[in-house]
Design an enzyme around this catalytic site. Structure first.
Site, PDB file in Angstrom:
ATOM      1  N   GLU A  66     -21.456 -32.091  14.810  1.00 26.44           N
ATOM      2  CA  GLU A  66     -20.653 -30.656  14.102  1.00 26.44           C
ATOM      3  C   GLU A  66     -19.327 -30.710  15.426  1.00 26.44           C
ATOM      4  OE1 GLU A  66     -19.324 -28.939  10.452  1.00 26.44           O
ATOM      5  OE2 GLU A  66     -20.991 -27.738  11.246  1.00 26.44           O
ATOM      6  N   GLU A  91     -16.370 -25.874  18.319  1.00 21.52           N
ATOM      7  CA  GLU A  91     -15.428 -26.024  17.862  1.00 21.52           C
ATOM      8  C   GLU A  91     -14.335 -24.919  18.867  1.00 21.52           C
ATOM      9  OE1 GLU A  91     -12.557 -23.455  15.930  1.00 21.52           O
ATOM     10  OE2 GLU A  91     -14.847 -24.833  14.645  1.00 21.52           O
ATOM     11  N   ASP A 118     -12.710 -29.004  22.112  1.00 20.64           N
ATOM     12  CA  ASP A 118     -12.304 -29.318  20.995  1.00 20.64           C
ATOM     13  C   ASP A 118     -13.454 -30.394  20.411  1.00 20.64           C
ATOM     14  OD1 ASP A 118     -10.520 -32.054  22.002  1.00 20.64           O
ATOM     15  OD2 ASP A 118     -10.343 -30.604  23.750  1.00 20.64           O
ATOM     16  N   ASP A 141      -8.251 -28.970   9.373  1.00 23.53           N
ATOM     17  CA  ASP A 141      -6.834 -28.536   8.934  1.00 23.53           C
ATOM     18  C   ASP A 141      -6.367 -30.011   8.628  1.00 23.53           C
ATOM     19  OD1 ASP A 141      -4.502 -27.792   8.807  1.00 23.53           O
ATOM     20  OD2 ASP A 141      -4.461 -26.413  11.060  1.00 23.53           O
ATOM     21  N   LYS A 145       2.178 -30.434   5.261  1.00 21.53           N
ATOM     22  CA  LYS A 145       3.430 -31.061   5.642  1.00 21.53           C
ATOM     23  C   LYS A 145       3.874 -32.775   6.903  1.00 21.53           C
ATOM     24  CE  LYS A 145       5.416 -26.193   6.146  1.00 21.53           C
ATOM     25  NZ  LYS A 145       6.239 -25.684   6.492  1.00 21.53           N
ATOM     26  N   ASP A 177     -11.046 -31.455   0.920  1.00 24.93           N
ATOM     27  CA  ASP A 177     -10.536 -31.648  -0.560  1.00 24.93           C
ATOM     28  C   ASP A 177      -8.671 -31.519  -0.290  1.00 24.93           C
ATOM     29  OD1 ASP A 177     -10.217 -28.947   1.133  1.00 24.93           O
ATOM     30  OD2 ASP A 177      -8.702 -27.656  -0.509  1.00 24.93           O
ATOM     31  N   THR A 214     -18.712 -25.155   2.649  1.00 25.95           N
ATOM     32  CA  THR A 214     -18.434 -24.491   3.443  1.00 25.95           C
ATOM     33  C   THR A 214     -17.500 -23.116   2.813  1.00 25.95           C
ATOM     34  OG1 THR A 214     -16.500 -25.741   3.724  1.00 25.95           O
ATOM     35  CG2 THR A 214     -18.084 -27.029   4.951  1.00 25.95           C
ATOM     36  N   LYS A 215     -16.792 -22.402   3.987  1.00 28.22           N
ATOM     37  CA  LYS A 215     -16.212 -21.272   3.388  1.00 28.22           C
ATOM     38  C   LYS A 215     -14.159 -22.320   3.356  1.00 28.22           C
ATOM     39  CE  LYS A 215     -13.687 -19.744   6.706  1.00 28.22           C
ATOM     40  NZ  LYS A 215     -13.783 -18.440   8.031  1.00 28.22           N
ATOM     41  N   GLU A 217     -14.408 -25.303   1.802  1.00 25.76           N
ATOM     42  CA  GLU A 217     -14.798 -25.835   0.141  1.00 25.76           C
ATOM     43  C   GLU A 217     -14.287 -24.996  -0.856  1.00 25.76           C
ATOM     44  OE1 GLU A 217     -17.718 -28.634  -1.553  1.00 25.76           O
ATOM     45  OE2 GLU A 217     -17.645 -28.049   0.321  1.00 25.76           O
TER      46      GLU A 217
END
Length: 236
Positions: A66, A91, A118, A141, A145, A177, A214-215, A217
């Site tokens: 992941e 992470e 990363d 993320d 923009k 999302d 997930t948080k 989501e």
């Protein structure tokens, strides 16, 4: 393994898909990074040196990765529900790494190892070709923009690299999302000749029942955003 996770200092780097917002480490997270990292943490191997995951996990098992696990909730649930598989997590944010280390220790999960790096770095130097059964990228993320779209992780080079690390029949699972990010990701994934869309060309997948929520989501759903999943399969 290493005594402690790397400290990412600023400097000249290629365009990154993340911004390091270190945040405040709790006392528990700091303790976890100091005391638990030697057991569950991994560092990138030297160039040209193959990673030894049999040694890291103490066994051979299907290997899942992941990228950008955030607070680690999804990774923790997937590893707990699939004890026959080995799970890697990547992470860059140390508070999230520390939090997950505490949860791994509390649940005594032996099938998770973490990189404080990363995803591109892990895929490039720490994963061999055809080594992975699955790659998960949940709610990265979105860089909403337009001028920042170049920072999105779902660039063609990243997708091609991830595909080379999947074994035949392995899966790449993406969820977001943000509608425009989902459409862009779908187009780019389908342009990768190594991958085929499990839902059919041009289609998003139904949310798999096994995918943890997930948080990010839940936050998107509170904002009225529709969640879209894409599941791709390594064709050969």
């Amino acid at each position: 393994m290493a005594d402690r996770p790397p400290d990412h200092s600023p400097g000249r780097r290629p365009i990154r898909s993340y911004v390091l917002r270190e945040g405040r480490l709790t006392a528990g997270q700091r303790r976890a990074l100091e005391q638990l990292w030697p057991r569950y943490g991994l560092t990138l191997p030297p160039a040209g040196e193959a990673p030894d995951y049999r040694r890291a996990f103490g066994r051979n098992a299907p290997l899942h990765l992941e990228i950008g696990f955030g607070d680690g909730g999804a990774l923790l649930e997937m590893a707990g529900n699939n004890p026959h598989c080995n799970f890697l997590g990547a992470e860059v944010h140390r508070p999230g790494v520390g939090r997950l280390l505490l949860q791994i220790e509390a649940r005594q999960l032996a099938n998770i190892r973490l990189f404080c790096e990363d995803g591109m770095g892990v895929l490039t130097t720490a994963v061999a070709e055809r080594a992975l059964a699955a790659v998960y990228l949940y709610f990265p993320d979105p860089w909403p923009k337009k001028r920042h779209h170049k920072r999105r992780i779902m660039q063609p080079a990243f997708i091609e690299l991830a595909a080379t690390r999947l074994a035949a029949g392995g899966h790449f699972h993406f969820a977001t999302d943000w509608q425009d990010y989902a459409e862009q990701a779908l187009e780019r994934l389908e342009q990768c000749g190594q991958l085929e869309n499990c839902a059919g060309r041009g289609c998003f997948s139904p949310r798999p029942a096994w995918r943890p929520q997930t948080k990010f989501e839940r936050r998107g759903q509170r904002l009225g955003h529709r969640v879209r999943d894409i599941v791709m399969r390594k064709a050969r």
